[in-house]
Scaffold this motif. Sequence first.
Motif, mmCIF file in Angstrom:
data_model
loop_
_atom_site.group_PDB
_atom_site.id
_atom_site.type_symbol
_atom_site.label_atom_id
_atom_site.label_comp_id
_atom_site.label_asym_id
_atom_site.label_seq_id
_atom_site.Cartn_x
_atom_site.Cartn_y
_atom_site.Cartn_z
ATOM 1 N N ASP A 246 34.829 43.920 38.760
ATOM 2 C CA ASP A 246 34.823 45.019 39.735
ATOM 3 C C ASP A 246 36.039 45.919 39.585
ATOM 4 O OD1 ASP A 246 32.454 44.142 40.801
ATOM 5 O OD2 ASP A 246 33.337 43.223 42.591
ATOM 6 N N TYR A 247 37.195 45.312 39.256
ATOM 7 C CA TYR A 247 38.431 46.085 39.107
ATOM 8 C C TYR A 247 38.671 46.503 37.656
ATOM 9 C CZ TYR A 247 39.997 45.424 43.929
ATOM 10 O OH TYR A 247 40.126 45.476 45.299
ATOM 11 N N HIS A 248 37.712 46.224 36.803
ATOM 12 C CA HIS A 248 37.774 46.606 35.394
ATOM 13 C C HIS A 248 39.102 46.171 34.769
ATOM 14 C CE1 HIS A 248 36.172 48.603 31.924
ATOM 15 N NE2 HIS A 248 37.244 49.349 31.782
ATOM 16 N N VAL A 249 39.402 44.899 34.909
ATOM 17 C CA VAL A 249 40.653 44.348 34.399
ATOM 18 C C VAL A 249 40.450 43.892 32.959
ATOM 19 C CG1 VAL A 249 42.369 42.522 34.668
ATOM 20 C CG2 VAL A 249 41.398 43.641 36.689
ATOM 21 N N THR A 250 41.294 44.386 32.052
ATOM 22 C CA THR A 250 41.193 44.039 30.634
ATOM 23 C C THR A 250 42.461 43.377 30.109
ATOM 24 O OG1 THR A 250 41.940 46.268 29.999
ATOM 25 C CG2 THR A 250 39.564 45.915 30.193
ATOM 26 N N SER A 251 43.472 43.258 30.948
ATOM 27 C CA SER A 251 44.714 42.607 30.523
ATOM 28 C C SER A 251 45.449 42.094 31.754
ATOM 29 C CB SER A 251 45.608 43.584 29.747
ATOM 30 O OG SER A 251 46.025 44.654 30.581
ATOM 31 N N THR A 252 46.346 41.148 31.515
ATOM 32 C CA THR A 252 47.169 40.641 32.617
ATOM 33 C C THR A 252 48.646 40.817 32.267
ATOM 34 O OG1 THR A 252 47.161 38.387 31.707
ATOM 35 C CG2 THR A 252 45.451 38.943 33.331
ATOM 36 N N PRO A 253 49.494 41.122 33.248
ATOM 37 C CA PRO A 253 49.111 41.373 34.639
ATOM 38 C C PRO A 253 48.542 42.776 34.831
ATOM 39 C CG PRO A 253 51.463 41.703 34.377
ATOM 40 C CD PRO A 253 50.952 41.222 33.038
ATOM 41 N N VAL B 35 47.291 43.652 45.041
ATOM 42 C CA VAL B 35 46.279 42.855 44.345
ATOM 43 C C VAL B 35 46.756 42.646 42.910
ATOM 44 C CG1 VAL B 35 43.864 42.701 43.640
ATOM 45 C CG2 VAL B 35 44.468 43.846 45.788
ATOM 46 N N VAL B 36 46.913 41.396 42.515
ATOM 47 C CA VAL B 36 47.458 41.072 41.192
ATOM 48 C C VAL B 36 46.473 40.200 40.414
ATOM 49 C CG1 VAL B 36 49.357 40.015 39.911
ATOM 50 C CG2 VAL B 36 49.806 41.140 42.111
ATOM 51 N N PHE B 37 46.159 40.628 39.203
ATOM 52 C CA PHE B 37 45.368 39.834 38.269
ATOM 53 C C PHE B 37 46.343 39.269 37.241
ATOM 54 C CE2 PHE B 37 42.490 42.775 40.229
ATOM 55 C CZ PHE B 37 41.310 42.065 40.382
ATOM 56 N N TRP B 38 46.365 37.937 37.120
ATOM 57 C CA TRP B 38 47.399 37.292 36.309
ATOM 58 C C TRP B 38 46.836 36.096 35.578
ATOM 59 C CZ3 TRP B 38 49.794 32.408 37.795
ATOM 60 C CH2 TRP B 38 49.220 31.837 38.933
ATOM 61 N N GLU C 230 53.936 34.416 30.861
ATOM 62 C CA GLU C 230 55.297 34.371 31.406
ATOM 63 C C GLU C 230 55.649 35.666 32.121
ATOM 64 O OE1 GLU C 230 59.903 33.780 29.840
ATOM 65 O OE2 GLU C 230 58.227 33.203 28.542
ATOM 66 N N TYR C 231 55.225 36.792 31.544
ATOM 67 C CA TYR C 231 55.525 38.084 32.166
ATOM 68 C C TYR C 231 54.838 38.206 33.528
ATOM 69 C CZ TYR C 231 55.978 43.075 32.872
ATOM 70 O OH TYR C 231 56.265 44.298 33.406
ATOM 71 N N CYS C 232 53.613 37.643 33.639
ATOM 72 C CA CYS C 232 52.915 37.656 34.927
ATOM 73 C C CYS C 232 53.737 36.915 35.979
ATOM 74 C CB CYS C 232 51.554 36.983 34.794
ATOM 75 S SG CYS C 232 50.381 37.795 33.689
ATOM 76 N N HIS C 233 54.254 35.747 35.603
ATOM 77 C CA HIS C 233 55.070 34.950 36.522
ATOM 78 C C HIS C 233 56.304 35.738 36.959
ATOM 79 C CE1 HIS C 233 53.223 30.796 36.046
ATOM 80 N NE2 HIS C 233 52.515 31.559 35.220
ATOM 81 N N GLU C 234 56.966 36.394 36.007
ATOM 82 C CA GLU C 234 58.166 37.169 36.320
ATOM 83 C C GLU C 234 57.851 38.293 37.308
ATOM 84 O OE1 GLU C 234 59.632 38.513 32.596
ATOM 85 O OE2 GLU C 234 60.304 36.533 31.935
ATOM 86 N N PHE C 235 56.739 38.976 37.079
ATOM 87 C CA PHE C 235 56.337 40.079 37.954
ATOM 88 C C PHE C 235 56.052 39.554 39.362
ATOM 89 C CE2 PHE C 235 53.632 44.230 37.712
ATOM 90 C CZ PHE C 235 54.298 44.726 38.817
ATOM 91 N N LEU C 236 55.310 38.464 39.452
ATOM 92 C CA LEU C 236 54.978 37.900 40.758
ATOM 93 C C LEU C 236 56.223 37.419 41.500
ATOM 94 C CD1 LEU C 236 51.735 35.992 39.775
ATOM 95 C CD2 LEU C 236 51.902 37.727 41.578
#
Length: 278
Positions: free
Chosen positions: A239-246, A171-174, A179-185
């Motif tokens: 729900d996943y308590h996401v505060t930053s991407t990725p 599960v990825v939040f992006w 750019e770093y999100c794209h690289e990770f994916l």
Amino acid sequence: MKRIIHISVLLVFVLSAISLQAQNETLQRYWDDVDFHDTTLVSSQTMADKLVAFFYSFTDGDEQRFDSLSIAGLGVLLDKAKVNMRMYEYILDFALNGYSSMGRDKVTDYLLNYPQLAEGEITMEEGLRLDSISEPYQKVRVGAKAPDVSAVSVDGIDYHLYDSKAKHIIVVFWSTDCEYCHEFLVQIRKHLDLKSDFELVTFALADNNEEVCRSVKKMRLPGYHFYDGLRWDSKAFLDYHVTSTPTVFVLDENKDIVAKPYDWKDLKYWLKSNNISY
């Protein structure tokens, strides 16, 4: 209030050169100029800057040493801060947010045990405030059941996470402008079998649905991709308590959270540790 001195050079700890006692003394001295009874420091920029400098001082070395030094440093800090529970609560919240965003599960788990506080040392009201701070992190810590997802993907597929038969789900939040999100994916797509061994589920921050579709197509990502226009207020982000991407979660076939890798290197380490080919 004692005057807080701005530090431009971060602390560096070299384990091979100094003893454990010397390290502890250095950690103690870092906070000598702070009056932890002073509630005006809570949420102040001055205190935030000093905390960031303190936390980043542990980055000299490998990941295992980073975790151990962070835990030692936080133990010293929270022991000093507990003279004022408002300060303790602020630092706990600040540290949980930072270390959770970095994927440092060992440090986050340490913080969720309320370091340096003994049973009976705080009031029921103070305990409830601490629980309200830690609750979102408790729900998505490694070992917890992942929050369910029921939504329609950007290409119109009705998806239910708990109905998935995949052995592992990533599960990825992006964000489309990260750019770093794209690289990770792309690393995930290149190295993992996303059609049999893994299932990819992503949630995007973007300006519109078309932007997400273009990015997904450009990266040639299989899987299920979601966008609802609510950005940080999206149900999945909350729900996943996401505060930053990725932000990345790995789930097993029981939908338990088994890893929260910070980057591809971290994910590779988890895969190798669990004898999973990539």
